[in-house]
Design a protein around this motif. Sequence first.
Motif, PDB file in Angstrom:
ATOM      1  N   PRO A   1       9.552  70.092  60.233  1.00  0.00           N
ATOM      2  CA  PRO A   1       9.166  70.359  61.622  1.00  0.00           C
ATOM      3  C   PRO A   1       9.944  69.506  62.617  1.00  0.00           C
ATOM      4  O   PRO A   1       9.928  69.798  63.817  1.00  0.00           O
TER       5      PRO A   1
ATOM      6  N   ARG B   1      12.444  73.359  56.027  1.00  0.00           N
ATOM      7  CA  ARG B   1      10.983  73.287  56.127  1.00  0.00           C
ATOM      8  C   ARG B   1      10.533  72.201  57.102  1.00  0.00           C
ATOM      9  O   ARG B   1       9.346  72.076  57.366  1.00  0.00           O
TER      10      ARG B   1
ATOM     11  N   GLN C   1       2.107  68.992  61.564  1.00  0.00           N
ATOM     12  CA  GLN C   1       2.477  70.278  60.989  1.00  0.00           C
ATOM     13  C   GLN C   1       2.231  71.410  61.953  1.00  0.00           C
ATOM     14  O   GLN C   1       1.425  71.327  62.861  1.00  0.00           O
TER      15      GLN C   1
ATOM     16  N   ASN D   1      -4.899  78.459  53.022  1.00  0.00           N
ATOM     17  CA  ASN D   1      -4.946  78.892  54.422  1.00  0.00           C
ATOM     18  C   ASN D   1      -4.906  80.404  54.523  1.00  0.00           C
ATOM     19  O   ASN D   1      -5.668  81.014  55.278  1.00  0.00           O
TER      20      ASN D   1
ATOM     21  N   GLN E   1       0.046  72.620  56.570  1.00  0.00           N
ATOM     22  CA  GLN E   1       0.851  73.127  55.469  1.00  0.00           C
ATOM     23  C   GLN E   1       2.329  72.988  55.778  1.00  0.00           C
ATOM     24  O   GLN E   1       2.737  72.950  56.922  1.00  0.00           O
ATOM     25  N   ILE E   2       3.109  72.867  54.706  1.00  0.00           N
ATOM     26  CA  ILE E   2       4.557  72.884  54.855  1.00  0.00           C
ATOM     27  C   ILE E   2       4.981  74.327  54.671  1.00  0.00           C
ATOM     28  O   ILE E   2       4.608  74.953  53.691  1.00  0.00           O
ATOM     29  N   GLN E   3       5.750  74.842  55.609  1.00  0.00           N
ATOM     30  CA  GLN E   3       6.187  76.232  55.476  1.00  0.00           C
ATOM     31  C   GLN E   3       7.190  76.364  54.337  1.00  0.00           C
ATOM     32  O   GLN E   3       7.915  75.434  54.028  1.00  0.00           O
ATOM     33  N   GLY E   4       7.221  77.521  53.734  1.00  0.00           N
ATOM     34  CA  GLY E   4       8.246  77.810  52.732  1.00  0.00           C
ATOM     35  C   GLY E   4       8.009  77.073  51.428  1.00  0.00           C
ATOM     36  O   GLY E   4       6.931  76.560  51.177  1.00  0.00           O
ATOM     37  N   SER E   5       9.037  77.052  50.599  1.00  0.00           N
ATOM     38  CA  SER E   5       8.901  76.336  49.335  1.00  0.00           C
ATOM     39  C   SER E   5      10.202  75.600  49.053  1.00  0.00           C
ATOM     40  O   SER E   5      11.215  75.833  49.700  1.00  0.00           O
TER      41      SER E   5
ATOM     42  N   ALA F   1      -1.746  74.558  49.766  1.00  0.00           N
ATOM     43  CA  ALA F   1      -2.267  74.590  51.133  1.00  0.00           C
ATOM     44  C   ALA F   1      -1.958  75.928  51.792  1.00  0.00           C
ATOM     45  O   ALA F   1      -2.810  76.504  52.474  1.00  0.00           O
ATOM     46  N   GLN F   2      -0.742  76.435  51.575  1.00  0.00           N
ATOM     47  CA  GLN F   2      -0.388  77.735  52.167  1.00  0.00           C
ATOM     48  C   GLN F   2      -1.316  78.836  51.662  1.00  0.00           C
ATOM     49  O   GLN F   2      -1.798  79.670  52.435  1.00  0.00           O
TER      50      GLN F   2
END
Lengths: 362, 337, 330
Positions: B293, B291, C4, A219, B271-275, A215-216
């Motif tokens: 929120p 990660r 999100q 985007n 999206q989920i930030q980071g990994s 998804a990242q």
Amino acid sequence: MTAQPIARPTAATRPDTDRPLVQVDGLARYFDVSKPFLNRLFEGDKRQILKAVDGVSFEIPRGQTFSLVGESGCGKSTIARTVVGLYPPSRGKVMFEGAEISALTTRRAMLPYRNRIQMIFQDPYASLNPRWRVRDIIAEPLTAHHNVTDTGAIDRRVGELLSLVNLSPKDGAKFPHEFSGGQRQRISIARALASQPDFLVCDEPTSALDVSVQAQILNLMKDLQTQFGLTYLFISHNLQVVYHVSDRVGVMYLGRLVEWSDKKTLFTHPRHPYTRMLLDTIPDLDMTGRERQPVAGEVPNPINPPSGCPFHPRCPHAEDRCRAELPTAKPSPEGSMVACHAVEEGRLPAEPRQVAPAVATA
Amino acid sequence: MADPLLSVRNLRIEFPTRRGTLVAVDDISFDIHQGEVLGVVGESGAGKSLTGTSIIGLLEPPGRIAGGEIRLEGERIDTLSYEKMRRIRGKKIGAIFQDPLTSLNPLYTVGRQLVETIQTHTDMTPTKARERAVELLHEVGIPAADRRIDSYPHQFSGGMRQRVVIALALCANPKLIIADEPTTALDVSIQAQILALIKKLCREHGTAVMLVTHDMGVIAETAHRVAVMYAGRIAELGPVRDVIKHPKHPYTVGLMGSIPSIGHDLERLAQIQGSMPRLTDIPPGCAYNPRCPKVFDRCFVDRPDPIDLGDHLAACWLYDRADAGLGSERTPEAMTA
Amino acid sequence: MTVQDTAPDIGDSHPTVDPSAVRQGGRSWWQRALDSDIFYSYRRSPITIIASIVTLAFFVGAVFAPWIAPYDPFNPASLNLMDGLVPPMSESMFTGNYFFLGTDQQGRDIFSAILFGSRISLLVAFSAVLLSMVLGVTLGLVAGYVGGWVDSLIMRIADIQLSFPGILVALLIFGVARAVLPRDMQDDMAIYVLILAIGLSFWVQYARTVRGSTMVEKSKEYVQAARLIGLPTWVIMFRHVLPNVMGPVLVIATISLALAIISEATLSFLGVGVPPTQPSLGTLIRIGNDFLFSGEWWMTLFPGIALVMLALSVNLLGDWLRDALNPKLR
């Protein structure tokens, strides 16, 4: 975007916006997969030609995304590599801004277009040289032809590019193995953007990544497209991803395009039996209880493709004509192009799909 | 409810390295009942495959089970000797791996491999075993099984090979099958066929399946319950419909949101930030905190254990009723508004 | 449920770019070396540590021979025939000079001769390995990357050469050089001919290994990315592919250094190597061999021990390097 914008004309200010940026016409790419000469001589085998791509035509307007979708071995990656010039075509041509780049056979003749056509690869673990620092990987398109020599300017540009893909400029001093798959794919994108291309060929850019990272990256690719007016040729086997990123979609089967149209038409009014089969395979995340009807059979060996329509051995609507004669693409009432005898003869009624399900999450 | 077929309690898998011990699977517990498909989903490195290989006793050194227990039909199997475990593997537990080519010996015909496996676990005569092999191949949907049985693995296509592997796993009528990414290497149309086959076997033989995959779509199609793993722990565990439609853990919510779906015209995906953190630097407290929120102070200090929410478990402090004073403000509904 | 963060992903965390930043933040090469798996496996292997110390001692001894050696064994002016055939650890009956490892019939100190001899042996072996490495790596890289008839040609030559023993190839080259060179230059050129002979008989192994790994690397996507930048083929071959195929080359180089030392000794022992005026370890053994049955065992034994120790420790280093670079054995 607060980082310094990279000066370049946007799609709107460019001249000649009517003509599609990329035109592919009757493209074919064959591979000689025969055994070595001596073996053929002694074993009496014939030459074997793999027709990986055979007669594919499409156009991509500036600033749009065209996707090719299909199962493994359908030739979609071969198209990607032929369009960027890694393989010369066996037949047909690739035009970029009206210039026939597939006719440019030497490296030097191709150089003016090298900056403008770039590629993002599938495997983030193989697409970055493990012995190079990230800074040198990203700077290579800048320094390769000695077009930029000032170290400070290169470092600044690499820093900008890293920020652009949401990495830290400090990451430039690291080596690829210090990054995760998603971060490596960002580095790969930064390298592709370094020479300010107009056209990016993306060969399964997210299929090696986890969903949240996918998804990242998707985007990011969309944001970059908006920002720089990029044109994408997007290769994927994942229909959900294709639906998300594309403007137009082409479905491939055994080296040929069997159906292509704008995204909405293709997904709501699929015509070709193969397209319908592919749509049926999408997992049902919305838990509607729909019982999937798995399609029988597998993709045949492309070295010995079936006669007539290549899909006929798996097609529930196949008739004698399908077994004998290769269908050519004809427009359907919905405006898509379909290569199918059954559709052409009206044997296959329209079968609209409901693709906008109830909201998936609570 | 009847006793579970497989029960895993507080399983912990470690990898000693020169930079210290890495905890790849950290204190996970779950059950699998007869005839049930439990999906285990997570990103690469979440520990889902290791959980599967530790159950079949094929954990590769230096990896080791450092704590907890695994019981099959009430009997502990994690402490068995290699020889005893070998007898259970195949007879009671079958395995299907991602790459069918590496699961088959390229030098022997498919029939020979099947017959050998059948004879190892039962006392059938060679003729009988061969009949059984043909029967199995027929059952997994290989056309003209009586002729194909004498073919070598390379003479089968990818999808057919995976069917042979499934037949091999079924040889001794196991009670449990561990399927590790069984469809990842296959094309979408073949994937659908294999999943339909697994579902059919489950229904007809009452075999339990632990289905390890990274693909939520596969889980939605096939599993009854699902365990969502993150950084070596189970983040959420519950009936598949519940977890997909009403995810509780913020990670599951993010995961579901990041799957593009046809018909939703979104400019951007959630999206989920980071990994996911590497095993070497899992943060203190909840591993998801960098990660998340909805992170709050407690998440940085305490590691959440799965909290019972009816028939659904979620390892997240948002749902801790004991955390009373602040609890009302942090109900999920309030957070999503 | 849209919980999100859907804020733009681009650049929001790095408002300004400091150009120097892209060069900082990484660790320097020695930090990485000290922390590397290879150094770790070195520290954990006592045999390797001993082997490297022995090898290092030989190198230091060879390089600084003129300063370390107690006598100058090749200066006729300083030789005294009265010192001839002194046994080890004893003094000359006539001059009272002490000889740690004894002397030969001309009164040369064996210990000093070994130091100077390993100097020649190492010089020849090193140069030969370097020559075969450059030749083999280049040919292997070209064969693997270009492919087609170039590949076939190079690899057929390699096959033909492999069907002869290496020492035979070296002897052949030596014989040709003898016939071509004028007689008075032969002694001066002996070392170079030796280097050429050993170097040319060793390149095949490099070429084969490099060709194989080049074909693997060539198909990887980073090479395609380099082609898309429009780089010339030789730049891709040497800047991108070469660093990624050097791992096994280093292993072969170390192991073939030991082989080259032994080959040099063999050739010199057979009398086709360096002349007795500039003896290598092999020459020393040959000279001493004539005295073996008359009781002066030290003349051949000590150079022999030196040769075995040197070859063995270099070989052990090579074995360790091979295991350390092999991820499967880690």
